[in-house]
Scaffold this motif. Sequence first.
Motif, PDB file in Angstrom:
ATOM      1  N   PHE A  52       0.695  -1.160   0.089  1.00  0.00           N
ATOM      2  CA  PHE A  52      -0.040  -0.012   0.050  1.00  0.00           C
ATOM      3  C   PHE A  52       1.002   1.178   0.068  1.00  0.00           C
ATOM      4  O   PHE A  52       0.600   2.275  -0.775  1.00  0.00           O
ATOM      5  N   ALA A  53       2.015   1.291   0.817  1.00  0.00           N
ATOM      6  CA  ALA A  53       2.999   2.312   0.930  1.00  0.00           C
ATOM      7  C   ALA A  53       3.504   2.627  -0.567  1.00  0.00           C
ATOM      8  O   ALA A  53       3.497   3.633  -0.959  1.00  0.00           O
ATOM      9  N   GLU A  54       3.917   1.355  -0.890  1.00  0.00           N
ATOM     10  CA  GLU A  54       4.685   1.502  -2.486  1.00  0.00           C
ATOM     11  C   GLU A  54       3.597   2.081  -3.388  1.00  0.00           C
ATOM     12  O   GLU A  54       3.773   2.874  -4.232  1.00  0.00           O
ATOM     13  N   TYR A  55       2.330   1.505  -3.142  1.00  0.00           N
ATOM     14  CA  TYR A  55       1.221   2.118  -4.331  1.00  0.00           C
ATOM     15  C   TYR A  55       0.993   3.377  -4.134  1.00  0.00           C
ATOM     16  O   TYR A  55       1.017   4.207  -5.341  1.00  0.00           O
ATOM     17  N   VAL A  56       0.901   4.164  -2.853  1.00  0.00           N
ATOM     18  CA  VAL A  56       0.923   5.527  -2.880  1.00  0.00           C
ATOM     19  C   VAL A  56       2.044   6.052  -3.460  1.00  0.00           C
ATOM     20  O   VAL A  56       1.741   7.270  -4.053  1.00  0.00           O
ATOM     21  N   HIS A  57       2.824   5.743  -3.015  1.00  0.00           N
ATOM     22  CA  HIS A  57       4.372   6.370  -3.467  1.00  0.00           C
ATOM     23  C   HIS A  57       4.295   6.351  -5.031  1.00  0.00           C
ATOM     24  O   HIS A  57       4.819   7.354  -5.748  1.00  0.00           O
ATOM     25  N   ARG A  58       3.901   5.235  -5.691  1.00  0.00           N
ATOM     26  CA  ARG A  58       4.098   5.173  -7.047  1.00  0.00           C
ATOM     27  C   ARG A  58       2.964   5.702  -7.870  1.00  0.00           C
ATOM     28  O   ARG A  58       3.238   6.226  -8.885  1.00  0.00           O
ATOM     29  N   CYS A  59       1.882   5.852  -7.097  1.00  0.00           N
ATOM     30  CA  CYS A  59       0.671   6.243  -8.022  1.00  0.00           C
ATOM     31  C   CYS A  59       0.126   7.726  -7.776  1.00  0.00           C
ATOM     32  O   CYS A  59      -0.861   8.117  -8.267  1.00  0.00           O
ATOM     33  N   TRP A  60       0.750   8.333  -6.852  1.00  0.00           N
ATOM     34  CA  TRP A  60       0.132   9.750  -6.438  1.00  0.00           C
ATOM     35  C   TRP A  60       0.102  10.602  -7.629  1.00  0.00           C
ATOM     36  O   TRP A  60      -0.884  11.450  -7.800  1.00  0.00           O
ATOM     37  N   PRO A  61       0.994  10.735  -8.570  1.00  0.00           N
ATOM     38  CA  PRO A  61       0.699  11.632  -9.775  1.00  0.00           C
ATOM     39  C   PRO A  61      -0.417  11.165 -10.333  1.00  0.00           C
ATOM     40  O   PRO A  61      -1.113  11.998 -11.035  1.00  0.00           O
ATOM     41  N   LEU A  62      -0.870   9.869 -10.553  1.00  0.00           N
ATOM     42  CA  LEU A  62      -1.996   9.639 -11.405  1.00  0.00           C
ATOM     43  C   LEU A  62      -3.515  10.212 -10.484  1.00  0.00           C
ATOM     44  O   LEU A  62      -4.185  10.521 -11.128  1.00  0.00           O
ATOM     45  N   TRP A  63      -3.305   9.997  -9.225  1.00  0.00           N
ATOM     46  CA  TRP A  63      -4.301  10.495  -8.531  1.00  0.00           C
ATOM     47  C   TRP A  63      -4.379  11.945  -8.566  1.00  0.00           C
ATOM     48  O   TRP A  63      -5.551  12.665  -8.642  1.00  0.00           O
ATOM     49  N   VAL A  64      -3.221  12.840  -8.523  1.00  0.00           N
ATOM     50  CA  VAL A  64      -3.231  14.099  -8.823  1.00  0.00           C
ATOM     51  C   VAL A  64      -3.870  14.377 -10.188  1.00  0.00           C
ATOM     52  O   VAL A  64      -4.460  15.356 -10.229  1.00  0.00           O
ATOM     53  N   MET A  65      -3.496  13.693 -11.060  1.00  0.00           N
ATOM     54  CA  MET A  65      -3.972  14.029 -12.566  1.00  0.00           C
ATOM     55  C   MET A  65      -5.582  13.919 -12.507  1.00  0.00           C
ATOM     56  O   MET A  65      -6.057  14.618 -13.238  1.00  0.00           O
ATOM     57  N   VAL A  66      -5.986  12.643 -11.915  1.00  0.00           N
ATOM     58  CA  VAL A  66      -7.699  12.591 -11.891  1.00  0.00           C
ATOM     59  C   VAL A  66      -8.296  13.385 -10.761  1.00  0.00           C
ATOM     60  O   VAL A  66      -9.400  13.206 -10.871  1.00  0.00           O
ATOM     61  N   LEU A  67      -7.599  13.977 -10.081  1.00  0.00           N
ATOM     62  CA  LEU A  67      -8.243  14.858  -9.054  1.00  0.00           C
ATOM     63  C   LEU A  67      -9.408  15.821  -9.627  1.00  0.00           C
ATOM     64  O   LEU A  67     -10.389  15.842  -8.955  1.00  0.00           O
ATOM     65  N   PRO A  68      -9.057  16.788 -10.503  1.00  0.00           N
ATOM     66  CA  PRO A  68      -9.957  17.498 -10.871  1.00  0.00           C
ATOM     67  C   PRO A  68     -11.375  16.858 -11.631  1.00  0.00           C
ATOM     68  O   PRO A  68     -12.239  17.481 -11.589  1.00  0.00           O
ATOM     69  N   ALA A  69     -11.260  15.712 -12.247  1.00  0.00           N
ATOM     70  CA  ALA A  69     -12.220  15.091 -12.662  1.00  0.00           C
ATOM     71  C   ALA A  69     -13.210  14.610 -11.473  1.00  0.00           C
ATOM     72  O   ALA A  69     -14.510  14.643 -11.493  1.00  0.00           O
ATOM     73  N   ILE A  70     -12.505  14.241 -10.559  1.00  0.00           N
ATOM     74  CA  ILE A  70     -13.233  13.758  -9.062  1.00  0.00           C
ATOM     75  C   ILE A  70     -13.983  14.884  -8.631  1.00  0.00           C
ATOM     76  O   ILE A  70     -15.312  14.669  -8.152  1.00  0.00           O
ATOM     77  N   VAL A  71     -13.238  15.995  -8.306  1.00  0.00           N
ATOM     78  CA  VAL A  71     -13.912  17.269  -7.934  1.00  0.00           C
ATOM     79  C   VAL A  71     -14.939  17.677  -8.677  1.00  0.00           C
ATOM     80  O   VAL A  71     -16.005  17.904  -8.375  1.00  0.00           O
ATOM     81  N   PHE A  72     -14.865  17.577 -10.120  1.00  0.00           N
ATOM     82  CA  PHE A  72     -15.848  18.049 -11.009  1.00  0.00           C
ATOM     83  C   PHE A  72     -17.316  17.138 -10.891  1.00  0.00           C
ATOM     84  O   PHE A  72     -18.467  17.717 -10.676  1.00  0.00           O
ATOM     85  N   VAL A  73     -16.741  15.829 -10.753  1.00  0.00           N
ATOM     86  CA  VAL A  73     -18.106  14.868 -10.629  1.00  0.00           C
ATOM     87  C   VAL A  73     -18.748  14.991  -9.227  1.00  0.00           C
ATOM     88  O   VAL A  73     -19.911  15.130  -8.833  1.00  0.00           O
ATOM     89  N   ALA A  74     -17.824  15.188  -8.197  1.00  0.00           N
ATOM     90  CA  ALA A  74     -18.461  15.470  -6.816  1.00  0.00           C
ATOM     91  C   ALA A  74     -19.477  16.880  -6.644  1.00  0.00           C
ATOM     92  O   ALA A  74     -20.423  16.796  -6.203  1.00  0.00           O
ATOM     93  N   ILE A  75     -18.841  17.839  -7.496  1.00  0.00           N
ATOM     94  CA  ILE A  75     -19.515  18.941  -7.315  1.00  0.00           C
ATOM     95  C   ILE A  75     -20.899  19.257  -8.146  1.00  0.00           C
ATOM     96  O   ILE A  75     -21.883  19.440  -7.758  1.00  0.00           O
ATOM     97  N   PHE A  76     -20.680  18.707  -9.597  1.00  0.00           N
ATOM     98  CA  PHE A  76     -21.897  18.851 -10.568  1.00  0.00           C
ATOM     99  C   PHE A  76     -22.634  17.637 -10.778  1.00  0.00           C
ATOM    100  O   PHE A  76     -23.780  17.791 -11.250  1.00  0.00           O
ATOM    101  N   HIS A  77     -22.363  16.318  -9.941  1.00  0.00           N
ATOM    102  CA  HIS A  77     -23.334  15.431 -10.020  1.00  0.00           C
ATOM    103  C   HIS A  77     -23.580  14.691  -8.829  1.00  0.00           C
ATOM    104  O   HIS A  77     -24.969  14.486  -8.691  1.00  0.00           O
ATOM    105  N   TYR A  78     -22.868  14.783  -7.722  1.00  0.00           N
ATOM    106  CA  TYR A  78     -23.303  14.543  -6.389  1.00  0.00           C
ATOM    107  C   TYR A  78     -23.847  15.557  -5.630  1.00  0.00           C
ATOM    108  O   TYR A  78     -24.729  15.383  -4.776  1.00  0.00           O
ATOM    109  N   GLY A  79     -23.308  16.610  -5.919  1.00  0.00           N
ATOM    110  CA  GLY A  79     -23.747  17.900  -5.065  1.00  0.00           C
ATOM    111  C   GLY A  79     -25.104  18.059  -5.171  1.00  0.00           C
ATOM    112  O   GLY A  79     -25.866  18.308  -4.646  1.00  0.00           O
TER     113      GLY A  79
END
Length: 330
Positions: free
Chosen positions: A33-60
């Motif tokens: 899990f630690a290695e996963y976080v260390h290795r994949c954090w750039p991908l999560w940062v990249m997908v973060l705007p899409a997650i925020v968009f869906v949360a605000i305009f779809h779930y909100g």
Amino acid sequence: MTSHKDALNSERGSSRFRRQQTSDRRGRRRESFAEYVHRCWPLWVMVLPAIVFVAIFHYGPMYGIQLAFRDFDFTKGLTGGKWVGFHYFRQFFASPMFKPLIINTVRISLWTLVMGFIAPIILALLINQIHSGKVKGFVQTITYMPHFISTVVIVAMINLFLTPSSGLLTRFLAFLHVVNPNFMGDPAAFTPIYWISEVWQHMGWNSIIYLAALSSVDTALYEAARMDGAGRFQLIRYIDIPAILPTAGILLILNMGGVLNVGFEKVFLMQNTLNLPASEVISTYTYKIGILQNQFSYSTAIGLFNTVINLIFLVTANQISKRISDTSIF
């Protein structure tokens, strides 16, 4: 005595081995899990705007669903107004518009769903039979270009061809005395016009995913089948169709989640007083009730009913597909 000691030592060794194995698994889980976080954090940062968009305009906006159960009062906000429970749902079910709306929506949606599902598959199978790369690319480009035409332009084109007074197609048919040229005013012609234009516009674009699935087929299968005497129809039946069935199953399940979601813009632009008995669907009726007549609670209840029915269709289609072919999205 010796055998007893050996058995005891063997049992102790096995117990230590199991404890060590359990400890190693726990350590690997924490470490992975630690290695996963260390290795994949750039991908999560990249997908973060899409997650925020869906949360605000779809779930909100889901917070406003409670309007369907309240007598909405402008002065008290979304949480204000008297709680009326299922009053607006019962009002919709008892409305004389309930049956025509459901019939029109289901008829238009099912025709569009079925024909829009079959047409891209047939087109992809035909394009896959073209051996010339240049010709195949040209055909693909021509077929998916209509996808980028806006809905307003598409409806304008429909009127250009089918308007009784100035339509190119209607004037030609009227000259030949073939059929009644007033297509846009004929309620029986509304559904065919809608789904034919919808399939023409999107089948090229929707065929891309099937072409991608066909491109992954091993060419050795085609060569072996040809050596056994298989023709083109046999290649399509025994190689191409099985290759795209899983993809087709997933797309069909996803499309079932929008059975009652007939496109508002296109239907609304194609409506007129003559074809209204066949063109009034849930989305256009909700707009007229909610926005034009300010019945926000009633329109929210209708929209929520529409969403629940779509969810039921989606879950049912997924379960049926999972039992029949082991293909599912969840």
